[in-house]
Design a protein around this motif. Structure first.
Motif, PDB file in Angstrom:
ATOM      1  N   PHE A  30       0.814  -1.214   0.000  1.00  0.00           N
ATOM      2  CA  PHE A  30       0.000   0.000   0.000  1.00  0.00           C
ATOM      3  C   PHE A  30       0.853   1.272   0.000  1.00  0.00           C
ATOM      4  O   PHE A  30       0.318   2.363   0.036  1.00  0.00           O
ATOM      5  N   GLY A  31       2.164   1.086   0.024  1.00  0.00           N
ATOM      6  CA  GLY A  31       3.046   2.252  -0.099  1.00  0.00           C
ATOM      7  C   GLY A  31       3.680   2.728   1.197  1.00  0.00           C
ATOM      8  O   GLY A  31       4.228   3.826   1.244  1.00  0.00           O
ATOM      9  N   ALA A  32       3.649   1.904   2.257  1.00  0.00           N
ATOM     10  CA  ALA A  32       4.246   2.328   3.525  1.00  0.00           C
ATOM     11  C   ALA A  32       5.754   2.470   3.375  1.00  0.00           C
ATOM     12  O   ALA A  32       6.392   1.701   2.675  1.00  0.00           O
ATOM     13  N   GLN A  33       6.284   3.474   4.050  1.00  0.00           N
ATOM     14  CA  GLN A  33       7.731   3.710   4.003  1.00  0.00           C
ATOM     15  C   GLN A  33       8.365   3.363   5.334  1.00  0.00           C
ATOM     16  O   GLN A  33       9.317   3.994   5.765  1.00  0.00           O
ATOM     17  N   GLY A  34       7.820   2.344   5.981  1.00  0.00           N
ATOM     18  CA  GLY A  34       8.361   1.910   7.260  1.00  0.00           C
ATOM     19  C   GLY A  34       7.219   1.596   8.203  1.00  0.00           C
ATOM     20  O   GLY A  34       6.045   1.716   7.840  1.00  0.00           O
ATOM     21  N   ILE A  35       7.598   1.168   9.402  1.00  0.00           N
ATOM     22  CA  ILE A  35       6.607   0.936  10.443  1.00  0.00           C
ATOM     23  C   ILE A  35       6.804   2.008  11.504  1.00  0.00           C
ATOM     24  O   ILE A  35       7.916   2.198  12.003  1.00  0.00           O
ATOM     25  N   GLY A  36       5.743   2.705  11.806  1.00  0.00           N
ATOM     26  CA  GLY A  36       5.838   3.767  12.798  1.00  0.00           C
ATOM     27  C   GLY A  36       5.466   3.288  14.184  1.00  0.00           C
ATOM     28  O   GLY A  36       5.786   3.918  15.182  1.00  0.00           O
ATOM     29  N   LEU A  37       4.765   2.159  14.221  1.00  0.00           N
ATOM     30  CA  LEU A  37       4.367   1.616  15.520  1.00  0.00           C
ATOM     31  C   LEU A  37       4.185   0.115  15.421  1.00  0.00           C
ATOM     32  O   LEU A  37       3.277  -0.375  14.768  1.00  0.00           O
ATOM     33  N   CYS A  38       5.126  -0.605  16.088  1.00  0.00           N
ATOM     34  CA  CYS A  38       4.942  -2.045  16.267  1.00  0.00           C
ATOM     35  C   CYS A  38       4.619  -2.240  17.731  1.00  0.00           C
ATOM     36  O   CYS A  38       5.412  -1.927  18.609  1.00  0.00           O
ATOM     37  N   ARG A  39       3.397  -2.718  18.007  1.00  0.00           N
ATOM     38  CA  ARG A  39       2.973  -2.886  19.403  1.00  0.00           C
ATOM     39  C   ARG A  39       3.417  -4.266  19.862  1.00  0.00           C
ATOM     40  O   ARG A  39       2.853  -5.268  19.425  1.00  0.00           O
ATOM     41  N   THR A  40       4.379  -4.305  20.789  1.00  0.00           N
ATOM     42  CA  THR A  40       4.910  -5.620  21.167  1.00  0.00           C
ATOM     43  C   THR A  40       3.941  -6.426  22.015  1.00  0.00           C
ATOM     44  O   THR A  40       4.066  -7.640  22.108  1.00  0.00           O
ATOM     45  N   GLU A  41       2.940  -5.755  22.613  1.00  0.00           N
ATOM     46  CA  GLU A  41       2.001  -6.546  23.428  1.00  0.00           C
ATOM     47  C   GLU A  41       1.266  -7.578  22.583  1.00  0.00           C
ATOM     48  O   GLU A  41       0.875  -8.623  23.068  1.00  0.00           O
ATOM     49  N   HIS A  42       1.108  -7.269  21.290  1.00  0.00           N
ATOM     50  CA  HIS A  42       0.426  -8.234  20.433  1.00  0.00           C
ATOM     51  C   HIS A  42       1.230  -9.516  20.272  1.00  0.00           C
ATOM     52  O   HIS A  42       0.708 -10.528  19.842  1.00  0.00           O
ATOM     53  N   MET A  43       2.499  -9.457  20.628  1.00  0.00           N
ATOM     54  CA  MET A  43       3.330 -10.656  20.554  1.00  0.00           C
ATOM     55  C   MET A  43       3.208 -11.492  21.828  1.00  0.00           C
ATOM     56  O   MET A  43       3.808 -12.541  21.943  1.00  0.00           O
ATOM     57  N   PHE A  44       2.468 -10.995  22.784  1.00  0.00           N
ATOM     58  CA  PHE A  44       2.336 -11.706  24.054  1.00  0.00           C
ATOM     59  C   PHE A  44       0.961 -12.345  24.207  1.00  0.00           C
ATOM     60  O   PHE A  44       0.578 -12.747  25.284  1.00  0.00           O
ATOM     61  N   LEU A  45       0.212 -12.383  23.139  1.00  0.00           N
ATOM     62  CA  LEU A  45      -1.145 -12.921  23.260  1.00  0.00           C
ATOM     63  C   LEU A  45      -1.165 -14.388  22.850  1.00  0.00           C
ATOM     64  O   LEU A  45      -0.134 -14.993  22.584  1.00  0.00           O
TER      65      LEU A  45
END
Ligand code: ADP
Ligand code: MG
Ligand code: MG
Length: 917
Positions: A586-601
């Motif tokens: 979709f044209g993103a030029q990076g990630i501005g927010l990776c929420r690490t809590e989603h890795m703990f579910l």
């Protein structure tokens, strides 16, 4: 303001289209057309300034009467007859016209100047008795309704009665005598209802109508509309006095509306409707069947050719699609209104690129002709147009799953296409959706108790309420399809059914389809197709392909213009490789927010529980040691998907209780076990922990950086996982660009402590792996104190990312989850704000803090990188704000990236484009 110096009345020859503030939209454009040499009936405009004086002081400005008299006399000289002159009356229309067109303002009154005395003069001049009485009955009717406030239905009923008595099918079947009698009836209605005679003095008619236009500025509906649309209350309206031309002078006369291009598709051609022997609003009022404009060619070739010529002149002049109101009087064409026309989202994109191709506008201007919410609309899945078309031609067709029929047309409150079984209460919605059914929640109107049902439903349908009703606001907030205010539907929640016009009954469990982009409601299942625009962004359709439709090609070109000029970069909020990959497409030029809590579910929840329950240093370290490699692998995948582009990883943010079982559920479980005397040791410990971690206001409790500072080893584990993942990617010849972000910082001391630890860990990883890695470290600015002390915080931060969700919550003292469903609709209805501050950034409050933090942060550290990762990052208006304050990037959910790219381009092009207009 000295009144003497003020000019309150402008002849149509004196104005122009740039004077909308003073002359209103209609007046400014009538003047513009006059000056273009187009056939506009002569007239003049009373300014909004005169209206403002009237509204403030309660009476017209002293100079107004004489000025109007002077302009009226000039008009009379020009027309060679006087207003209401008995043997040959000059007649005028009195038309409202504010800067913005506004529902709820006074309608137009036509045929002003007709009286008992002049009606026969008019008949004589026109050689048409019927025409004169038709004009008079229209005047009494319109004047009675809009100026004297008589209920319009009474006139309609009298008219219907006259037709019945005559056995007449349409108004055309009434003859002069019928109409003369109708005038008498109408005048009697006026006398009875308004308590006064219909005025027989032409100038008095005109003055009363002008005053009624002024007064209508403060009508209830107009006020409400202004509050919601944020139109200032003190603009006032202009009034246009326009000499009459007559479309009701027989079969060689008529009235019509036209667009210079198709407002639905953008295609050039002749689009509009025409009604012969008719006046004013007849053509849109549906009193008789109109004919397509193209057929005018057959009826009156000369006028038709002239109309096409004028349409061309207008397009070349306004450089845009125009809509037009016109009248033909005995073969002579008159222009009565024009303005830049409204259009569908798809047409907006197509027209913008067509105009570029025709050399009428440049690319910067093309960007101003579309907007992000139009693009967003085009990205929703939609009902298969083919299926709907077939049905329009009569009966279901082979391609349709089940017969579907349009049963109502409500307000398009939240876009999308939803199909499901009708349910009439929240409880059933939840129950059925749990068992895998798709449901549409149907209510008369919704309230906060319906929230669970709304969440469970595919879409929401109400029969009451407008765009700011509870259903509409909450559905938009959830991104859920909603049609509201479908008033033709009789919703009976008790009997769990609704009735549509024609006696169609929908029972609970029947399938319905609702289109939140058009407001249409269908019975049965309408097939849903993905939006071609999304297919294009996903790379499944190429703009250059032969079968790519015009819309996809237009979107492609406009996006290219936007990308070329925009200064803001656009990143995605994404937590996993899959989202990251889509974001990139979709044209993103990076990630501005990776929420690490989603890795703990999921399954990892248990590991987090262990960490929280750990009593000893050893237990804690064990738990962390298990989590470390899992996190590390997550990051490796993410950095790989975003290779070469920045990825901002936020360390754990939410309160820990979110990872523990629900307190009530757990208490019950433990109590039951204890009663059975077989309490589970682990449950007991969990319950203790839950109690210990329970907070009254978790949003303001132990979360964000505070967790990092009080739970030993948590943040360092996360930093180690990130650093090791970077090292692995580097060794694999990748190009990882990780940035570590600390949430909810309020003071630089917090950041310094975390930073020291983090740097130590990174050093260790460097030593262990032998890879020379470096990681940027920065913070979120999401508390007022952080914004206020941004200068200090920037000493310890290489970047800021504005967390405008939390910042809005803390600046307003709103708990988002609570307020949106409870009192926000009341606030919107009262006009306290036009749009939720969680949707569009509150420029004056939250925005002021952002501005200050930008200034002070850059004061400390000129190369400070600045972004935003709140939901506002994908909101059109907010993107403009972030451009203005000089952020480097916005970050938003993958689906909103195209919208953010477009709006960033529009913001940058605004300055450039303004010259070419
Ligand atoms: P609206 O803002 O509701 O469109 P208008 O002031 O444009 O109201 O008036 C509605 C219609 O009345 C016009 O489209 C036109 O058909 C008719 N009308 C207004 N003024 C005149 C006039 N001077 N002569 C003939 N028809 C008129
Ligand atoms: Mg009009
Ligand atoms: Mg936050």
């Amino acid at each position: 303001m000295s009144e003497q110096a003020q000019k309150f009345v402008y002849d149509f020859t004196e104005g122009n289209k740039d004077l909308k503030d003073l002359l209103g939209g209609k007046g400014a454009n009538l003047a513009e057309m006059t000056n273009l040499g187009l056939p506009v009936p002569p007239g003049f405009t009373i300014t909004t300034e005169a209206c403002r004086v009237y509204l403030e002081s309660g009476s017209e400005p002293a100079a107004l009467r004489d000025e109007v008299s002077a302009h009226l006399e000039a008009l009379e000289r020009r027309m060679g007859k006087k207003l209401g002159q008995q043997d040959d009356p000059l007649l005028v229309s009195v038309r409202s016209g504010a800067k913005f067109s506004m529902p709820g303002m006074m309608d137009t009154v036509l045929n002003i100047g007709l009286t008992d005395a002049s009606v026969s003069g008019l008949a004589h001049q026109a050689g048409d008795e019927r025409f004169a009485w038709d004009s008079y009955r229209r005047l009494v009717q319109m004047f009675g309704k809009t100026v004297l406030g008589v209920d319009g239905d009474l006139f309609e009923e009298a008219m219907a009665e006259a037709k019945r008595a005559r056995g007449a099918e349409t108004d055309l079947d009434l003859d002069a005598d019928d109409l003369r009698q109708l005038v008498e009836d109408f005048k009697a209605i006026v006398l009875k209802e308004a308590g006064r005679e219909f005025p027989q003095e032409p100038r008095e008619q005109m003055d009363l109508a002008v005053r009624a236009v002024f007064d209508s500025w403060n009508g209830e509906r107009a006020r409400l509309y202004r509050r919601q649309e944020r139109i200032p209350n003190d603009l006032g309206t202009a009034v246009n006095i326009c000499s009459m031309v007559f479309g009701n002078l027989g079969p060689d006369s008529g009235t019509g509306v036209a667009f210079t291009r198709d407002p639905a598709s953008g295609h050039q051609g002749v689009y509009g409707d025409y009604l012969s022997n008719a006046q004013g609003e007849d053509v849109v009022a549906g009193i008789r069947n109109t004919i397509p404009l193209a057929e005018l060619e057959r009826l009156d070739g000369a006028s038709y050719a002239e109309l096409l010529r004028i349409m061309e002149v207008l397009e070349r002049h306004y450089l845009d699609l125009c809509d037009i109101e016109f009248t033909i009087e005995r073969g002579k064409l008159w222009m009565l209104q024009t303005r830049v026309g409204k259009r569908t989202a798809a047409a907006a994109f197509c027209i913008a690129t067509q105009l570029v191709d025709e050399g009428l506008i440049d690319e910067a201007e093309a960007l101003q002709r579309v907007n992000g919410s139009q693009l967003a609309q085009l990205m929703f899945p939609r009902f298969d147009p083919a299926a709907l078309q077939e049905r329009g031609k009569g009966g279901p067709s082979g391609g349709v799953a089940a017969p579907a029929e349009r049963i109502a047309w409500g307000i398009a409150a939240s876009p999308g296409a939803a199909v499901g079984k009708a349910v009439f209460d929240s409880y059933t919605a939840v129950k059925w959706s749990r068992s895998g059914e798709k449901v549409i929640l149907i209510r008369r109107e919704t309230n906060p108790d319906d929230l669970n049902g709304m969440i469970a439903a595919e879409g929401i349908l109400t029969s009451r309420g407008g765009k700011t009703s509870h259903a509409a606001v909450v559905a938009r907030g959830m991104g859920k399809t909603c049609v509201c205010g479908a008033e033709e539907l009789e919703v009976d929640t008790k009997r769990r059914r609704m009735t549509a016009p024609g006696g169609v009954v929908i029972e609970e469990g029947d399938t319905v389809s609702i289109d939140g982009s058009t407001g249409r409601v269908y019975t049965g299942e309408v097939p849903v197709v993905p939006s071609p625009v999304v297919e294009y962004f996903e790379g499944r359709m190429h703009a250059g392909a032969e079968d790519a439709d015009e819309l996809v090609r237009a979107v492609h070109r406009i996006m290219a213009y936007a990308d070329r000029v925009r200064r803001l970069r656009v990143r995605a909020n994404a937590d996993n490789a899959e989202d990251a990959a889509r974001a990139r497409r979709f044209g993103a030029q990076g990630i501005g927010l990776c929420r690490t809590e989603h890795m703990f579910l999921g399954e990892r929840r248990e590991l987090v529980e262990k960490l929280i329950l750990a009593d000893t240093e050893e237990e804690r370290e064990q738990a962390l040691a298990v989590l470390l490699p899992l996190q590390e692998d997550d990051f490796v995948e993410l950095f790989e998907a975003m290779d070469g582009l920045p990825v901002t990883v936020r360390l754990l943010d939410p309160p820990l209780h979110e990872f523990l079982p629900d307190i009530t559920e757990l208490s019950v479980r433990v109590a039951l076990a204890e009663a059975r005397k077989d309490a589970n040791e682990n449950d007991l410990r969990l319950l203790q922990a839950v109690h210990k971690l329970h907070e009254q206001n978790p949003m303001l409790g132990l979360r964000g950086v505070r967790l990092g500072l009080v739970i030993p080893g948590l943040f360092t584990m996360q930093v180690r996982a990130i650093a090791r993942a970077v090292a692995r990617r580097l060794r694999a010849n990748g190009d990882p660009r990780a940035e570590i972000m600390i949430p909810l910082v309020g003071t630089v001391q917090e950041l310094e402590l975390v930073r020291e630890e983090a740097e130590q860990v990174i050093d260790e990883v460097r030593g262990d792996t032998g890879v020379d890695l470096s990681l940027a470290l920065g913070t979120m600015i999401e508390l007022p104190r952080a914004a206020l002390t941004a200068g200090q915080i920037a000493e310890a931060a290489e970047f800021f990312s504005f967390g405008t969700n939390d910042l809005t919550q803390t600046v307003w003292g709103f708990s988002r989850d609570d307020v949106e469903a409870s009192f926000f609709t009341a606030y919107l209805e009262k006009g306290i704000f036009g749009v939720s501050p969680f949707e569009t950034i509150d420029r004056d409050g939250v925005g002021a803090l952002v501005r200050q933090a930008v200034r002070e942060g850059r004061g400390t550290r000129p190369d400070l990188k600045l972004g935003v990762c709140g939901e506002h990052g994908g909101d059109p208006e907010s993107v403009h704000f972030f451009h203005e304050v000089g952020l480097d990037y916005v970050s938003c959910s993958p689906f909103r990236i195209p919208v953010a790219r477009l709006e960033a381009g529009r913001a940058a092009a605004e300055a450039v484009g303004s010259d070419s207009r």
